[in-house]
Design an enzyme around this catalytic site. Structure first.
Site, short mmCIF file in Angstrom:
data_model
loop_
_atom_site.label_atom_id
_atom_site.label_comp_id
_atom_site.label_asym_id
_atom_site.label_seq_id
_atom_site.Cartn_x
_atom_site.Cartn_y
_atom_site.Cartn_z
N ASP A 16 -109.20 32.40 -80.20
CA ASP A 16 -108.75 31.79 -81.74
C ASP A 16 -108.19 30.49 -81.44
OD1 ASP A 16 -108.46 32.37 -84.40
OD2 ASP A 16 -106.23 32.76 -84.04
N ASP A 18 -105.80 28.59 -84.63
CA ASP A 18 -104.61 28.57 -85.17
C ASP A 18 -103.62 29.65 -84.77
OD1 ASP A 18 -104.80 26.64 -87.27
OD2 ASP A 18 -106.34 28.09 -88.22
N ASP A 215 -103.67 35.66 -81.80
CA ASP A 215 -102.33 35.91 -82.14
C ASP A 215 -102.27 37.02 -83.42
OD1 ASP A 215 -103.69 34.04 -83.70
OD2 ASP A 215 -101.41 34.10 -84.83
#
Length: 335
Positions: A16, A18, A215
């Site tokens: 991922d 961001d 995250d």
């Protein structure tokens, strides 16, 4: 195998962006060095993002600005997956009302479809993705077109996105305005945690044993669980240790690390002997009590979390039972 770093235990890392590589315009500490080291150890990488605003070229350039080397074919966005979904369902040249930024508009055009901006053009589909300029006029057009019968596709349902200023509204928050007006959910969702994104990522990379790295529990980790893939959760973005401790089965990561340095370290998994869970200097017993059992070991709060999660996920009420455990529990901001 157990002593190998994670990057050597998997063939492809699906990163991922961001909250993992960067937060807005700021680099996340240790990210670039960790990715570079993992690649040198043989891990192939792809960058998988629910953010549909940027073109692959823009994502590549942004990554390179943070000293992360990337190629166009390593970028997999929800915009590309959404465009693939539309291409499979619509005739070439079909009109699509695009609500979002240039990343989504260019993906739809590249799929051989016609981009329109008004419901008066009678589009066959509406596709909505994140764009910082999206506002009421675009949302209103989406509602009119979808109410008239257009297929309604969302690139992703992330309610928030991380930034240098903190957590901001994501595409899912804007979609709720359309959903509320329509009285129904999108017909299809392209991005994580839906399997379309993971399936596309595996197909594009040829992964045999991928590791999903993210995250967020409700997108990255749930997407991995939905596709029976292992995952690494890093605490550099949205989800917190308290979120993980309380996570339902579909939100439970395989591995956890403070940041991407964990990718280049061996797995840290509690050992269960049928009565207790142990890892490092910590032990959780069958009554849910956690104590520090090895005074020579470092007080590793993440090892404490790993042990606490193993006990909690088995159905126990976790209770720190000595001063060191209470300190670790407090440091992680666990309830």
């Amino acid at each position: 195998m157990a002593n190998q770093p994670l990057c050597q235990q998997y063939d492809v890392g699906l990163f991922d962006l961001d909250g993992v590589i960067y937060a807005g315009d700021n680099a996340i500490d240790h990210a670039a060095q960790s990715v570079d080291r993992a690649v040198k150890e043989g891990l192939r990488v792809a960058f998988v993002t629910n953010n549909a605003a940027r073109t692959p070229e823009q994502v590549r350039d942004k990554l390179r600005g943070f000293s992360v080397e990337a190629q166009i074919d390593q970028i997999i966005s929800s915009a590309l997956v959404a465009a693939d979904i539309l291409k499979q369902r619509l005739a070439p040249g079909a009109k699509v009302l695009v609500v979002g930024a240039e990343g989504l508009r260019s993906a739809v055009r590249d799929a051989g479809l016609s981009v329109v901006d008004s419901a008066d053009d009678h589009p066959e589909a509406v596709v909505q993705g994140y764009g910082p300029e999206v506002g009421w006029p675009q949302l209103a057009e989406a509602v009119v077109a979808a109410r008239a019968g257009a297929l309604y596709v969302a690139t992703n349902m992330d309610s928030t996105l991380p930034s240098a200023r903190g957590i901001l509204p994501g595409n899912g928050a804007l979609i709720q305005a359309v959903v509320t007006a329509l009285g129904r959910q999108p017909d299809l969702v392209a991005g994580k945690p839906d399997r379309a994104m993971q399936t596309s990522s595996v197909q594009r990379t040829g992964a045999k044993k991928p590791l999903v790295i993210g995250d967020r529990l409700d997108t990255d980790i749930e997407g991995a669980v939905n596709s029976a893939c292992d995952s690494l959760l890093v605490f550099t973005g949205v989800s917190t240790p308290a979120d993980v401790l309380a996570a339902p089965p579909e939100h439970r990561p395989t591995h956890m690390s403070a940041d991407l340095r964990g990718l280049n370290e061996p797995a840290r998994l509690p050992v269960h002997d049928g009565q207790s869970w142990t890892l490092g200097g910590w032990c959780a017993t069958a009554d849910g009590k956690i104590n520090r059992i090895d005074r020579a070991a470092d007080i590793d709060s993440l090892d404490y979390l790993r042990v606490a999660c193993a006990a909690s996920w088995s159905g126990l009420d976790v209770t720190p039972d000595d001063e060191d455990a209470k300190a670790a529990h407090s440091a992680l901001k666990l309830k």
